[in-house]
Design an enzyme around this catalytic site. Structure first.
Site, mmCIF file in Angstrom:
data_model
loop_
_atom_site.group_PDB
_atom_site.id
_atom_site.type_symbol
_atom_site.label_atom_id
_atom_site.label_comp_id
_atom_site.label_asym_id
_atom_site.label_seq_id
_atom_site.Cartn_x
_atom_site.Cartn_y
_atom_site.Cartn_z
ATOM 1 C CG ASP A 101 -5.809 6.118 -2.085
ATOM 2 O OD1 ASP A 101 -6.999 6.469 -2.132
ATOM 3 O OD2 ASP A 101 -5.229 5.841 -1.018
ATOM 4 C CB SER A 160 -9.529 4.683 -4.113
ATOM 5 O OG SER A 160 -8.720 3.611 -3.701
ATOM 6 C CG ASP A 195 -9.424 4.683 4.455
ATOM 7 O OD1 ASP A 195 -9.935 4.618 3.330
ATOM 8 O OD2 ASP A 195 -8.323 5.220 4.687
ATOM 9 C CG ASP A 204 -2.272 0.703 0.907
ATOM 10 O OD1 ASP A 204 -2.276 1.939 1.084
ATOM 11 O OD2 ASP A 204 -3.279 0.085 0.495
ATOM 12 C CE LYS A 234 -5.924 1.212 -1.399
ATOM 13 N NZ LYS A 234 -5.875 0.737 0.005
HETATM 14 C C1 GLA Z 1 -6.441 6.070 1.736
HETATM 15 C C2 GLA Z 1 -6.992 4.713 1.355
HETATM 16 C C3 GLA Z 1 -6.452 3.655 2.307
HETATM 17 C C4 GLA Z 1 -4.946 3.646 2.254
HETATM 18 C C5 GLA Z 1 -4.407 5.037 2.589
HETATM 19 C C6 GLA Z 1 -2.925 5.126 2.356
HETATM 20 O O1 GLA Z 1 -6.932 6.513 2.951
HETATM 21 O O2 GLA Z 1 -8.387 4.695 1.346
HETATM 22 O O3 GLA Z 1 -6.955 2.375 1.967
HETATM 23 O O4 GLA Z 1 -4.511 3.234 1.004
HETATM 24 O O5 GLA Z 1 -5.032 6.041 1.779
HETATM 25 O O6 GLA Z 1 -2.422 6.402 2.642
#
Ligand code: GLA
Length: 402
Positions: free
Chosen positions: A156, A188, A217, A77, A154
């Protein structure tokens, strides 16, 4: 006319993510919920975001039976990057924490039969302030991930405008396709636009993303799980039809094995995520996880239900005045998964009902208890039965046509 059809076919091809991936909800391990942006490898070497952490978790996935059950992704992540791109504008991993680089990690993970996921951010910076993928960097970053032989991205959406996202998410789908490497795409996007139409266009998302975060989250608490369950059920009529093979709603990671959930609550999260046809990404320390939590996560019947080939998302069908909720998910071969969920906080509750009052129209069914694996019995439409549901717990049944 013929030209027009060819042209239209081309447009669809270019816009949609024809990667054929994730026909069932993806499973694996994702660093964020448990390890956040812990970059303090000097003081906390075992728990910082580093290549060692991913290698150790990859080893656990392989050696403790997870991979055989379908948990085959190991996903990085935020906070893997160096603070700046290199002189050619290419993203680089933090040289201290990932001294061998992402390609090495991908090779290692592949040698163990796993897939590697990575994280990027459509916008100026990642949520934790690392380099973002601005519109001019979309193609370059997609190619970089493909060069590293990454299997999933992923993307974001921190520090972006709705316009950036509306351009950037489809552009990344196109850029990933253009690399020729199958790279699953987790968007996201909806979570940054309120998760609901008209701001969110689920028809488009289905075409360009394999999964998407709809909502907030997850945090390490039962309250957080409940807020997600509430949001998903409140909007289930809109969300349910958009999920299916290759394109999934993502209520976020499993907390099981961490600090915030009781045993009953951990079982409840697993059962509800399975009803939701949700991706099953664990985010916990697989080096120290208890046998009890492993049992929940490694329940074969549960996983079989989650991975049902029809890929139909389930929904809530009942809420009683006594705070019992019932969820159902249709499965292949006319099977069903049923979850009886108690929101009560007093004592085990005896819930008496029939299949007919749960809107079933066919019977008989053979019922198996998903957690114990035991046979419950043959149930007819009007046979009255009682389930005893613990506070903030679930009873889950797998119903098949005998
Ligand atoms: C966002 C995403 C989380 C994670 C954080 C990382 O809040 O929704 O799932 O990836 O960023 O900073």
């Amino acid at each position: 006319m013929k030209l027009m059809v060819t042209w239209l076919a081309l447009v669809v091809q270019v816009l949609s993510l024809e990667n054929g991936l994730m026909r069932t909800p993806p499973m694996g391990w994702l660093a964020w919920e448990r390890y956040r942006c812990n970059v303090n490898c000097e003081e906390d070497p075992d728990n910082c975001v580093s290549e060692d952490l991913f290698i150790e978790m990859a080893d656990r996935l392989v050696e403790d039976g997870w991979i055989d059950l379908g948990y085959n992704h190991i996903n990085i992540d935020d906070c893997w990057m160096a603070c700046e791109r290199d002189e050619n504008g290419i993203l680089v991993a933090d040289p201290k924490r990932f001294p061998k680089g992402i390609k090495y990690l991908a090779d290692y993970v592949h040698s163990r039969g796993l897939k590697l996921g990575i994280y990027g951010n459509m916008g100026n910076k990642t949520c934790m302030g690392y380099p973002g993928t601005t519109l001019d960097k979309v193609t370059l970053d997609a190619q970089t991930f493909a060069n590293w032989t990454v299997d999933m991205l992923k993307l974001d959406g921190c520090f972006s405008s709705p316009e950036d996202r509306a351009q950037g998410y489809p552009a990344m789908a196109k850029a990933l396709n253009a690399t020729g490497r199958p790279i699953a795409y987790s968007c996201s996007w909806p979570a940054y636009d309120g998760g609901l139409p008209p701001e969110v266009n689920y028809t488009l998302l289905k075409d360009i993303c394999n999964l998407w975060r709809n909502y907030d989250d997850i945090e390490d608490s039962w309250q957080s799980v409940l807020s997600i369950v509430d949001w998903f059920t409140k909007h289930q009529d809109m969300l349910q039809p958009v999920a299916g093979p290759g394109h999934w709603n993502d209520p976020d990671m499993l907390l099981i094995g961490n600090y915030g959930l009781s045993f009953e609550q951990a079982k409840a999260q697993m059962a509800l995520w399975t009803i939701f046809a949700a991706p099953l990404f664990m985010s916990t320390d697989l080096r120290t996880i208890s046998a009890q939590n492993m049992d929940i996560l490694q329940n074969k019947l549960m996983i079989m239900i989650n991975q049902d080939p029809l890929g139909i998302q389930g929904h809530k069908i009942l809420k009683t005045k006594d705070n019992i909720e019932v969820f159902v998910r249709p499965l292949s071969k006319k099977a069903r998964a049923l979850v009886f969920f108690s929101r009560r906080t007093d004592m085990p509750y005896r819930f008496k009902t029939t299949l007919r009052s749960l809107s079933f129209t066919e019977s008989p069914y053979l019922a198996l208890d998903v957690f114990s694996g035991e046979l419950v019995g043959i149930i007819n439409l009007d046979s009255e039965f009682t389930v005893i549901i613990n506070p903030s717990g679930v009873i889950m049944w797998y119903l098949t046509v005998p």
